[in-house]
Motif scaffolding. Structure first.
Motif, PDB file in Angstrom:
ATOM      1  N   LEU A   1       3.281  -3.401   7.104  1.00  0.00           N
ATOM      2  CA  LEU A   1       2.893  -4.320   6.037  1.00  0.00           C
ATOM      3  C   LEU A   1       3.720  -4.064   4.771  1.00  0.00           C
ATOM      4  N   SER A   2       3.871  -2.800   4.421  1.00  0.00           N
ATOM      5  CA  SER A   2       4.645  -2.475   3.223  1.00  0.00           C
ATOM      6  C   SER A   2       6.095  -2.927   3.377  1.00  0.00           C
ATOM      7  N   GLN A   3       6.599  -2.739   4.600  1.00  0.00           N
ATOM      8  CA  GLN A   3       7.991  -3.152   4.830  1.00  0.00           C
ATOM      9  C   GLN A   3       8.148  -4.669   4.677  1.00  0.00           C
ATOM     10  N   VAL A   4       7.166  -5.408   5.216  1.00  0.00           N
ATOM     11  CA  VAL A   4       7.248  -6.866   5.109  1.00  0.00           C
ATOM     12  C   VAL A   4       7.242  -7.286   3.637  1.00  0.00           C
ATOM     13  N   ILE A   5       6.335  -6.662   2.853  1.00  0.00           N
ATOM     14  CA  ILE A   5       6.239  -7.042   1.436  1.00  0.00           C
ATOM     15  C   ILE A   5       7.515  -6.674   0.681  1.00  0.00           C
ATOM     16  N   TRP A   6       8.008  -5.474   0.905  1.00  0.00           N
ATOM     17  CA  TRP A   6       9.249  -5.070   0.219  1.00  0.00           C
ATOM     18  C   TRP A   6      10.440  -5.895   0.707  1.00  0.00           C
ATOM     19  N   GLY A   7      10.394  -6.260   1.979  1.00  0.00           N
ATOM     20  CA  GLY A   7      11.515  -7.028   2.538  1.00  0.00           C
ATOM     21  C   GLY A   7      11.692  -8.374   1.867  1.00  0.00           C
TER      22      GLY A   7
ATOM     23  N   SER B   1      -4.660  -0.927  12.087  1.00  0.00           N
ATOM     24  CA  SER B   1      -5.909  -0.248  11.750  1.00  0.00           C
ATOM     25  C   SER B   1      -6.211  -0.533  10.287  1.00  0.00           C
ATOM     26  N   ALA B   2      -7.310  -0.023   9.777  1.00  0.00           N
ATOM     27  CA  ALA B   2      -7.644  -0.263   8.382  1.00  0.00           C
ATOM     28  C   ALA B   2      -6.592   0.344   7.456  1.00  0.00           C
ATOM     29  N   ALA B   3      -6.055   1.466   7.816  1.00  0.00           N
ATOM     30  CA  ALA B   3      -5.070   2.127   6.961  1.00  0.00           C
ATOM     31  C   ALA B   3      -3.717   1.428   7.060  1.00  0.00           C
TER      32      ALA B   3
ATOM     33  N   PRO C   1       0.813  -1.234   0.000  1.00  0.00           N
ATOM     34  CA  PRO C   1       0.000   0.000   0.000  1.00  0.00           C
ATOM     35  C   PRO C   1       0.839   1.274   0.000  1.00  0.00           C
ATOM     36  N   TYR C   2       2.003   1.246   0.658  1.00  0.00           N
ATOM     37  CA  TYR C   2       2.840   2.449   0.714  1.00  0.00           C
ATOM     38  C   TYR C   2       4.270   2.094   0.359  1.00  0.00           C
ATOM     39  N   LEU C   3       5.099   3.143   0.254  1.00  0.00           N
ATOM     40  CA  LEU C   3       6.528   2.877   0.100  1.00  0.00           C
ATOM     41  C   LEU C   3       7.094   2.454   1.449  1.00  0.00           C
ATOM     42  N   PRO C   4       8.057   1.573   1.486  1.00  0.00           N
ATOM     43  CA  PRO C   4       8.560   1.095   2.784  1.00  0.00           C
ATOM     44  C   PRO C   4       9.320   2.175   3.537  1.00  0.00           C
ATOM     45  N   THR C   5       9.831   3.164   2.814  1.00  0.00           N
ATOM     46  CA  THR C   5      10.648   4.196   3.473  1.00  0.00           C
ATOM     47  C   THR C   5       9.834   5.459   3.768  1.00  0.00           C
TER      48      THR C   5
END
Lengths: 313, 566
Positions: free
Chosen positions: A97-103, A82-84, A67-71
């Motif tokens: 979540l974004s960090q896990v996916i990018w990781g 939360s939902a966001a 959903p977002y950039l990890p940085t």
């Protein structure tokens, strides 16, 4: 004489002969397909393949899925889920979540590249070591034993600390240097046992060079062993990368599961109730390593048909 | 009294992930108490599967799909594991082909006996030592072997020990699965004699499973012949020998002959005196090839002058091993010579010396102008253009992952200027020479898709690929079924005749030596004990060792216990 045979012996034998190849007609592919089918037929390995595929998809399509950039640290700090932000945010205000996916990108990349490189080195050294006799073999033996007796983790830490700032390349280099020796040893013993077979003597009698004997006659007979050693090396590489990053020796700017653990530890995530910060990357590392290990069960079936016979004994 | 009754027995192999293969189809037979019965068939005939089934040793993927096996009034399929274990004493026992390797290397022979006595408790504790002595005495071994470890005994002795172990269970039925196949010819004869004597004295019921009809006819009174899972003939030995009914039995019998006979005939190969004629059928030679004869004719002799090969001692404190001792001979161009002897006689070492794999300790080996003993890499390459080998085991001599075409293409490409289409043409021509037609089909096959005999033809084709002057054939037919053996021998003989290559034929099988060679050398312990014209030496042997070797050749006609056979 060449001319004579060609003209005499072939009146009508080759009306539509395919273009002549000096190499064998495509057995490598059939072997690969058969091998893949064997691996797939083992339930454990099938589960491993599916799991690995999920991680690879996550890694490849990270920009689309996350959903977002990890940085991106523009969010509130240490927010709960939360939902966001499904997994909440870090102490620095990034989306977990974004960090896990990018990781997944770094872990999968390091696993594949370092696994491939150390397998390649293991194949080159193990096979030439197994095929040669005499002084050179003793020298290689000494070097390999040296790498085997040095404890892996301390060596990795020392190397990584020394090459601080090298980023991903450095990590891969360190993992490869410390990880090839075991594979080389395994491949050597198999090469030695194949070397005594009649078809190798026969290849020598056909005037084949040593290089060709090693890589065209012996190597294809060890495919399953090499595949097994690749998955083993990849697992070790993934664990080593996470370990180094967790110790703070990875690239400072990059986002990997190991660095997430490092920051989570630094910010006492457990004490602030943000267990997801530790749990999510930890579970991902474990699952990725497990998937590769499970695939290796199938590869075992490749090299040893007896393991495929069933349980009726 | 009927001891074993097999009723309509069918066994299938069901490997996971592939189709079920029937191994035994509707077998029906019964064994009387005290009978000695042979079970003969070629590889894949289901004879071993049947042997395993009647001792309840069949394991998955083999499965009994139909029928019953009644042993001593009980259906063995219904036995519980513990019943089965208990009846291993006084019930049925088995001696395996590799029985010699089934001894535990870290326990003495005496301990093996002690284990058996302890497991079944059928011998009084105080009597056990004495009983073990009796048992080894029965198989003609000294009592001292009880204190030895299996590794300290020879193969023949170990096989005797495993027979004694089986016998110590006092079985009613003994199944011998190829008990002598892995043994040397001379040892084979001695072990078979022991088995025969034991059977007569102890009068247990025995089944001898073997691929060798000669061995079976020599020993047993009744023979079952199996082919493709079916028992095709069941009759007394004398009837099988003199009046075989099944075509298959007749075919098997036709492959036996006495190497001492004046005229030796095998299907596809005949020898009259020393005049040799062969059929042209097996070779499939075309006219275009024989016109090249002059070019290809071997012109360099192989000369061995006072060659010795001494290997360093295997263990510290032992004597060095003399494998070849002061051997001199000349293999003239175009000649075919047999090197015969039991295992350990140095015949394979001589082949290694000639091909430059090993260097002689003293003496010289020369081929034309090359001194083989001093050659290095490039010299060896040149030598191997002219001296090629045919290996014993066609199953390990071909790389399982390379097609026939690739296997043959390599020596063609390596040895000459042929490339691309021309090289491929040459490969197809080679396949035609060894009779593997249609050539295009065989070229594309992988080794596991063709039979043992066809594999051996590919191995021979590969040896021919670089137009060698000399072919060294190391037991080329010993791993093949009798029906394929004659074909391969005929092919070698044809090639030698048509191409004029010299051939060194290494074998322990005097019959095949007789049919394909002109000259013979008999080796014993690395020394030449007799040499000369093959027919002459084999018909009128002088050295006692040669006579012993000749006596060890199984002779269906020389029937042992069945006195009614005149």
């Amino acid at each position: 004489m060449t001319e004579k045979i060609t003209t005499e012996a072939e009146p009508g034998q080759r009306p539509d002969a395919p273009p002549v190849r000096t190499a064998a007609p495509a057995p490598p592919w059939t072997v690969l397909v058969r091998g893949a089918a064997t691996v797939w037929s083992v339930p454990k390995a099938r589960f491993g393949v599916v799991l690995l595929a999920i991680f690879v998809i996550l890694a490849v399509f990270a920009p689309l899925i996350a959903p977002y950039l990890p940085t991106d640290n523009s969010f509130g700090r240490s927010l709960p889920g939360s939902a966001a932000h499904l997994f909440g945010t870090t102490a620095a205000g990034e989306d977990v979540l974004s960090q896990v996916i990018w990781g997944a990108r770094i872990s999968v990349l390091v696993g594949m590249v370092a696994g491939l490189l150390s397998t390649l080195i293991a194949v080159l050294i193990g096979m030439s070591w197994g095929y040669t006799r005499g002084f050179l073999a003793d020298v290689i033996n000494f070097v390999v034993n040296l790498f085997l007796v040095i404890p892996g983790l301390p060596l990795m830490i020392v190397l990584a600390a020394y090459l601080q700032g090298g980023g991903l390349t450095m990590i891969i280099f360190v993992v490869v240097v410390t990880g090839w020796a075991w594979g080389a040893r395994v491949l050597r013993s198999q090469t030695q046992s194949l070397r005594g077979r009649d078809f190798i003597t026969a290849a020598q009698f056909s005037g084949e060079s040593s290089f060709r004997i090693v890589f065209r006659e012996i190597l294809p007979n060890m495919t399953s062993l090499i595949a097994g050693s690749f998955f083993g090396a990849a697992t070790a590489a993934i664990l080593a990368e996470s370990g180094l990053s967790f110790l703070g020796l990875g690239g400072a700017g990059s986002v990997s599961w190991g660095t997430m653990l490092f920051w989570a530890q630094n910010s006492n995530a457990i004490l602030t109730g943000q267990w997801v910060l530790l749990f999510a990357p930890g579970l991902c590392i474990a699952l990725l390593a497990t998937s590769l290990t499970l695939i290796n069960f199938g590869v075992d079936g490749l090299s040893n048909p007896r393991l495929r016979e069933g349980k009726g004994r | 009294m009927t001891l074993l009754d097999v009723q309509d027995l069918s066994i299938v192999y069901e490997p996971r992930g592939s189709e079920a293969v029937p191994a035994v189809k509707h077998a029906n037979f019964s064994l009387e108490q005290g009978e000695f019965v042979g079970l003969v068939g070629e590889s894949g005939s289901g004879k071993s599967t049947l042997g395993f089934a009647i001792t309840r040793l069949a394991k998955p993927p083999a499965r009994i799909s139909k029928g019953r096996i009644i042993f001593d009034g009980k259906d063995i399929a219904e036995m519980e594991d513990e019943d089965l274990r208990r009846q291993r004493r006084g019930g049925f026992a088995m001696v395996l082909q590799s029985g010699m390797n089934s001894l535990n290397p870290v326990r003495t022979v005496g301990n093996h006996f002690a284990d058996i006595f302890a497991a079944h408790d059928h011998v009084l504790r105080s009597r056990r030592k004495a009983r073990a002595k009796e048992m080894v005495d029965k198989v003609k071994l000294p009592a001292a072997v009880l204190d030895r470890f299996p590794g300290e005994l020879s193969g023949g002795m170990r096989q005797r020990v495993s027979i004694a172990l089986a016998l110590s269970l006092e079985p009613k039925l003994m199944v011998f699965d190829e008990p002598t196949t892995a043994l040397d010819v001379l040892v084979q004869r001695a072990v078979m004699e022991t088995i025969r004597d034991l059977q007569r004295e102890e009068s247990f019921t025995a089944v001898l499973v073997s691929h060798d009809l000669g061995v079976v006819l020599e020993s047993t009174k009744r023979v079952l012949v199996m082919s493709e899972g079916v028992i095709v003939e069941d009759g007394p030995s004398s009837q099988i020998l003199n009046n075989p009914q099944a075509e298959y039995t007749q075919m098997l019998l036709s492959h036996y002959a006495d190497p001492r006979a004046e005229v030796v005939e095998l299907p596809g190969l005949e020898v009259r005196g020393s005049q040799i004629t062969t059929s042209t059928r097996s070779g499939g030679l075309t006219g275009s090839i024989s016109t090249d004869r002059r070019e290809r004719k071997a012109h360099d002799p192989i000369v061995l002058t006072r060659v010795s090969k001494i290997y360093p001692p295997p263990r510290r404190g032992e004597d060095p091993v003399t494998a070849v001792d002061d051997v001199s001979f000349v293999l003239e161009p175009g000649q075919s010579m047999a090197l015969v002897g039991a295992s350990g006689s140095g015949k394979s070492t001589i082949a290694k010396l000639i091909t430059g794999v090993e260097r002689p300790t003293s003496g010289t080996v020369t081929f034309g102008s090359l001194d083989v003993g001093t050659l290095h890499r490039s010299g060896l390459r040149r030598l191997r253009q002219d001296v090629q080998m045919v290996f014993q085991d066609p199953y390990s001599a071909l790389n399982p992952l390379h097609s026939v075409e690739y296997t043959l293409m390599r020596p063609v490409v390596n040895s000459g200027e042929l490339r691309g289409t021309a090289a491929r043409t040459r490969v197809l021509e080679l396949l035609e020479i060894v009779g593997l037609t249609p050539v295009e089909q065989f070229a594309a096959k992988l080794p596991h898709q063709i039979s043992g005999g066809e594999r051996q033809r590919v191995v021979i084709a590969r040896a021919l690929a670089c137009n060698p002057q000399v072919i060294i054939a190391d037991e080329p037919a010993s791993m093949l079924d009798v029906s394929l053996r004659a074909g391969v021998l005929a092919l070698l003989e044809d090639l030698r005749q048509q191409w004029g290559v010299s051939m060194l034929f290494i074998t322990h099988d005097l019959l095949s030596a007789r049919v394909v060679t002109d000259q013979i050398m008999v080796l014993n312990g690395g020394r030449v004990v007799e040499q000369g014209d093959t027919a002459q030496v084999l018909r009128f042997p002088e050295d006692p060792y040669t006579i012993e070797l000749l006596d060890a050749v199984p002779q269906p006609a020389r029937a042992g216990p069945a006195e009614e056979i005149a």
